[in-house]
Design an enzyme around this catalytic site. Structure first.
Site, PDB file in Angstrom:
ATOM      1  N   TYR A  92      35.371 -58.679 -22.296  1.00 20.08           N
ATOM      2  CA  TYR A  92      34.224 -57.523 -22.749  1.00 20.08           C
ATOM      3  C   TYR A  92      33.437 -57.745 -23.903  1.00 20.08           C
ATOM      4  O   TYR A  92      32.283 -57.215 -24.147  1.00 20.08           O
ATOM      5  CB  TYR A  92      35.157 -56.228 -22.700  1.00 20.08           C
ATOM      6  CG  TYR A  92      35.458 -55.775 -21.058  1.00 20.08           C
ATOM      7  CD1 TYR A  92      34.426 -55.221 -20.361  1.00 20.08           C
ATOM      8  CD2 TYR A  92      36.679 -55.980 -20.544  1.00 20.08           C
ATOM      9  CE1 TYR A  92      34.489 -54.881 -18.993  1.00 20.08           C
ATOM     10  CE2 TYR A  92      36.975 -55.810 -19.285  1.00 20.08           C
ATOM     11  CZ  TYR A  92      35.992 -55.135 -18.426  1.00 20.08           C
ATOM     12  OH  TYR A  92      36.229 -54.949 -17.165  1.00 20.08           O
ATOM     13  N   GLN A 137      26.700 -46.646 -12.021  1.00 21.44           N
ATOM     14  CA  GLN A 137      28.098 -47.569 -12.229  1.00 21.44           C
ATOM     15  C   GLN A 137      27.809 -48.412 -13.314  1.00 21.44           C
ATOM     16  O   GLN A 137      29.031 -49.128 -13.624  1.00 21.44           O
ATOM     17  CB  GLN A 137      28.208 -48.290 -10.882  1.00 21.44           C
ATOM     18  CG  GLN A 137      28.265 -47.008  -9.797  1.00 21.44           C
ATOM     19  CD  GLN A 137      28.111 -48.089  -8.161  1.00 21.44           C
ATOM     20  OE1 GLN A 137      29.349 -48.597  -7.793  1.00 21.44           O
ATOM     21  NE2 GLN A 137      26.866 -48.217  -7.806  1.00 21.44           N
ATOM     22  N   ASN A 138      26.722 -48.579 -13.954  1.00 19.63           N
ATOM     23  CA  ASN A 138      26.537 -49.496 -14.958  1.00 19.63           C
ATOM     24  C   ASN A 138      27.473 -49.140 -16.395  1.00 19.63           C
ATOM     25  O   ASN A 138      27.461 -47.977 -16.421  1.00 19.63           O
ATOM     26  CB  ASN A 138      25.266 -50.020 -15.322  1.00 19.63           C
ATOM     27  CG  ASN A 138      24.681 -50.523 -13.927  1.00 19.63           C
ATOM     28  OD1 ASN A 138      25.342 -51.121 -13.253  1.00 19.63           O
ATOM     29  ND2 ASN A 138      23.460 -50.806 -14.122  1.00 19.63           N
ATOM     30  N   ASP A 193      26.508 -50.672 -19.131  1.00 17.68           N
ATOM     31  CA  ASP A 193      25.500 -50.849 -20.048  1.00 17.68           C
ATOM     32  C   ASP A 193      24.505 -49.536 -20.464  1.00 17.68           C
ATOM     33  O   ASP A 193      24.733 -48.537 -19.955  1.00 17.68           O
ATOM     34  CB  ASP A 193      24.509 -52.052 -19.769  1.00 17.68           C
ATOM     35  CG  ASP A 193      23.484 -51.606 -18.513  1.00 17.68           C
ATOM     36  OD1 ASP A 193      23.005 -50.686 -18.543  1.00 17.68           O
ATOM     37  OD2 ASP A 193      23.661 -52.273 -17.618  1.00 17.68           O
ATOM     38  N   HIS A 237      31.586 -45.440 -14.512  1.00 21.34           N
ATOM     39  CA  HIS A 237      32.636 -46.573 -14.912  1.00 21.34           C
ATOM     40  C   HIS A 237      32.864 -46.846 -16.205  1.00 21.34           C
ATOM     41  O   HIS A 237      33.212 -47.928 -16.692  1.00 21.34           O
ATOM     42  CB  HIS A 237      32.122 -47.822 -14.129  1.00 21.34           C
ATOM     43  CG  HIS A 237      32.325 -47.690 -12.519  1.00 21.34           C
ATOM     44  ND1 HIS A 237      31.912 -48.511 -11.763  1.00 21.34           N
ATOM     45  CD2 HIS A 237      33.133 -46.784 -12.015  1.00 21.34           C
ATOM     46  CE1 HIS A 237      31.984 -47.927 -10.447  1.00 21.34           C
ATOM     47  NE2 HIS A 237      32.536 -47.076 -10.661  1.00 21.34           N
ATOM     48  N   THR A 263      22.798 -51.228  -5.955  1.00 23.87           N
ATOM     49  CA  THR A 263      24.085 -51.292  -5.729  1.00 23.87           C
ATOM     50  C   THR A 263      24.525 -51.658  -4.283  1.00 23.87           C
ATOM     51  O   THR A 263      23.942 -51.570  -3.387  1.00 23.87           O
ATOM     52  CB  THR A 263      24.678 -49.919  -5.809  1.00 23.87           C
ATOM     53  OG1 THR A 263      26.139 -50.065  -5.592  1.00 23.87           O
ATOM     54  CG2 THR A 263      23.954 -48.881  -5.445  1.00 23.87           C
ATOM     55  N   SER A 264      25.541 -52.682  -4.208  1.00 25.06           N
ATOM     56  CA  SER A 264      26.133 -53.027  -2.901  1.00 25.06           C
ATOM     57  C   SER A 264      26.841 -52.010  -2.160  1.00 25.06           C
ATOM     58  O   SER A 264      27.059 -52.310  -0.929  1.00 25.06           O
ATOM     59  CB  SER A 264      26.880 -54.439  -3.283  1.00 25.06           C
ATOM     60  OG  SER A 264      28.054 -54.061  -3.879  1.00 25.06           O
TER      61      SER A 264
HETATM   62  N1  LIG Z   1      25.144 -54.103 -15.920  1.00 25.08           N
HETATM   63  C1  LIG Z   1      26.455 -53.693 -15.761  1.00 25.08           C
HETATM   64  O1  LIG Z   1      26.949 -52.824 -16.436  1.00 25.08           O
HETATM   65  C2  LIG Z   1      27.291 -54.266 -14.715  1.00 25.08           C
HETATM   66  C3  LIG Z   1      27.057 -55.347 -14.491  1.00 25.08           C
HETATM   67  C4  LIG Z   1      27.810 -56.183 -13.465  1.00 25.08           C
HETATM   68  C5  LIG Z   1      28.811 -55.192 -13.021  1.00 25.08           C
HETATM   69  N2  LIG Z   1      29.029 -53.827 -13.043  1.00 25.08           N
HETATM   70  C6  LIG Z   1      30.205 -53.178 -12.680  1.00 25.08           C
HETATM   71  O2  LIG Z   1      30.212 -53.709 -11.411  1.00 25.08           O
HETATM   72  C7  LIG Z   1      30.534 -52.685 -10.393  1.00 25.08           C
HETATM   73  C8  LIG Z   1      29.574 -53.256  -9.285  1.00 25.08           C
HETATM   74  O3  LIG Z   1      29.051 -52.431  -8.467  1.00 25.08           O
HETATM   75  P1  LIG Z   1      27.450 -52.287  -8.038  1.00 25.08           P
HETATM   76  O4  LIG Z   1      27.368 -52.012  -6.642  1.00 25.08           O
HETATM   77  O5  LIG Z   1      26.904 -51.932  -9.187  1.00 25.08           O
HETATM   78  O6  LIG Z   1      27.016 -53.829  -8.252  1.00 25.08           O
HETATM   79  P2  LIG Z   1      27.182 -55.008  -7.286  1.00 25.08           P
HETATM   80  O7  LIG Z   1      27.225 -56.395  -7.944  1.00 25.08           O
HETATM   81  O8  LIG Z   1      28.490 -54.954  -6.228  1.00 25.08           O
HETATM   82  O9  LIG Z   1      25.894 -55.133  -6.388  1.00 25.08           O
HETATM   83  C9  LIG Z   1      24.628 -55.359  -7.087  1.00 25.08           C
HETATM   84  C10 LIG Z   1      23.480 -55.186  -6.137  1.00 25.08           C
HETATM   85  O10 LIG Z   1      22.559 -55.239  -6.749  1.00 25.08           O
HETATM   86  C11 LIG Z   1      21.396 -56.125  -5.794  1.00 25.08           C
HETATM   87  N3  LIG Z   1      20.479 -56.765  -6.726  1.00 25.08           N
HETATM   88  C12 LIG Z   1      20.596 -58.331  -7.316  1.00 25.08           C
HETATM   89  N4  LIG Z   1      19.492 -58.470  -7.618  1.00 25.08           N
HETATM   90  C13 LIG Z   1      18.800 -57.293  -7.824  1.00 25.08           C
HETATM   91  C14 LIG Z   1      17.577 -56.796  -8.600  1.00 25.08           C
HETATM   92  N5  LIG Z   1      16.590 -57.724  -9.201  1.00 25.08           N
HETATM   93  N6  LIG Z   1      17.107 -55.572  -8.183  1.00 25.08           N
HETATM   94  C15 LIG Z   1      18.046 -54.628  -7.556  1.00 25.08           C
HETATM   95  N7  LIG Z   1      18.987 -55.118  -6.941  1.00 25.08           N
HETATM   96  C16 LIG Z   1      19.515 -56.189  -7.025  1.00 25.08           C
HETATM   97  C17 LIG Z   1      22.499 -56.915  -4.996  1.00 25.08           C
HETATM   98  O11 LIG Z   1      21.715 -57.326  -3.793  1.00 25.08           O
HETATM   99  C18 LIG Z   1      23.622 -55.945  -4.699  1.00 25.08           C
HETATM  100  O12 LIG Z   1      23.418 -55.369  -3.730  1.00 25.08           O
HETATM  101  C19 LIG Z   1      30.428 -51.301 -10.893  1.00 25.08           C
HETATM  102  O13 LIG Z   1      31.655 -50.915 -11.145  1.00 25.08           O
HETATM  103  C20 LIG Z   1      29.598 -51.749 -12.439  1.00 25.08           C
HETATM  104  O14 LIG Z   1      30.281 -50.998 -13.433  1.00 25.08           O
HETATM  105  C21 LIG Z   1      28.156 -53.335 -14.321  1.00 25.08           C
END
Ligand SMILES: NC(=O)c1ccc[n+]([C@@H]2O[C@H](COP(=O)([O-])OP(=O)(O)OC[C@H]3O[C@@H](n4cnc5c(N)ncnc54)[C@H](O)[C@@H]3O)[C@@H](O)[C@H]2O)c1
Length: 231
Positions: A53, A86-87, A89, A104, A176-177
């Site tokens: 982290y 869910q981010n 950041d 989260h 979000t996926s």
């Molecule tokens: N930035 C962050 O804070 C961060 C980064 C990675 C993971 N996470 C954590 O991981 C978990 C992930 O679940 P999630 O559903 O947020 O992420 P995920 O990684 O499961 O899904 C990401 C989604 O974003 C899409 N994607 C990729 N590039 C893109 C773009 N340029 N524009 C729009 N969409 C795009 C993908 O197709 C996918 O569907 C959450 O709990 C989150 O806290 C957070």
């Protein structure tokens, strides 16, 4: 003013340079989730979890909001906008969004790892120079950990998110996926008249019971298309 709720995930920050979760090339392919993002991982090797982290926090501090974050913030000129993310950041806040609920946690804050208070903990600690060090503790002597909700942990902000979604006139799901629960279930809290839009360059599986307008584009270009739909 119409209420527009944004449910965002890792994809909204991808064009800022933060890896998504499950995309190919995503951060998590280099790590096994259970090695870094679970309470068991913390028990087994908290130094490795802190290090992971600390690296991610460094990345967050180096990047900037992209045009999608900015467009979402600017929607406040026209709508009552609530961001549920869910981010972990802070790019929505830095772009100017005034109502952001983190489901989260927030990587820029620390909390005590005291098991007795973990899930009621309301007190967060700032992180000096972006790094939580081994030996940095709360007043009771428990090691500080990132303020992040790990897999298997409760999501304390979920009831607030459900309430916000249930009164939305428009719901925008972006980047979000919808693979991570319980966040993915939030779509089902919308009222029947709520318009639902989904921006993602990849195919995301959503139930046909919901009438979702899909904008299959990246976040920045998808936001332009979305604004044309609603304005
Ligand atoms: N930035 C962050 O804070 C961060 C980064 C990675 C993971 N996470 C954590 O991981 C978990 C992930 O679940 P999630 O559903 O947020 O992420 P995920 O990684 O499961 O899904 C990401 C989604 O974003 C899409 N994607 C990729 N590039 C893109 C773009 N340029 N524009 C729009 N969409 C795009 C993908 O197709 C996918 O569907 C959450 O709990 C989150 O806290 C957070």
């Amino acid at each position: 003013m119409k209420k527009l709720v944004v449910l965002s995930g890792a994809g909204v920050s991808a064009e800022s340079g933060i890896s998504t979760f499950r995309d190919s090339g995503g951060l998590w392919e280099q790590y096994r989730i259970e090695e870094v993002a679970t309470p068991e991982a913390w028990e087994a090797n908290f130094e490795m979890v802190l290090e992971f982290y600390n690296m991610r926090r460094k990345n967050v501090l180096e990047v900037k909001p992209n045009q999608a974050h900015i467009d979402i913030a600017e929607l406040e000129n026209t709508f009552d906008v609530h961001v549920i993310t869910q981010n972990i950041d802070d790019l929505h806040e830095r772009a100017g969004s005034s109502k952001v609920l983190h489901l989260h946690g927030e990587i820029l804050l620390a909390k005590s790892s005291n098991p007795a208070t973990l899930h009621q903990e309301e007190e967060y600690y700032p992180i000096n120079e972006g790094v939580i060090k081994k030996g940095e503790t709360c007043e009771k002597g428990f090691q500080l950990r990132p303020h992040v909700v790990w897999f298997g942990e409760p999501v304390p902000n979920l009831p607030i998110a459900e309430e916000i979604v249930s009164t939305a006139d428009i719901l925008l799901v972006i980047g979000t996926s919808l693979n991570v629960y319980p966040a993915a279930n939030l779509l089902y809290y919308t009222k029947p008249q709520c318009e639902i839009y989904l921006i993602d360059p990849n195919q995301v599986n959503v139930s046909h019971d919901l009438n979702v307008k899909v904008i299959q584009e990246k976040a920045t270009s998808g936001m332009k298309t979305f604004k044309n739909f609603i304005q």
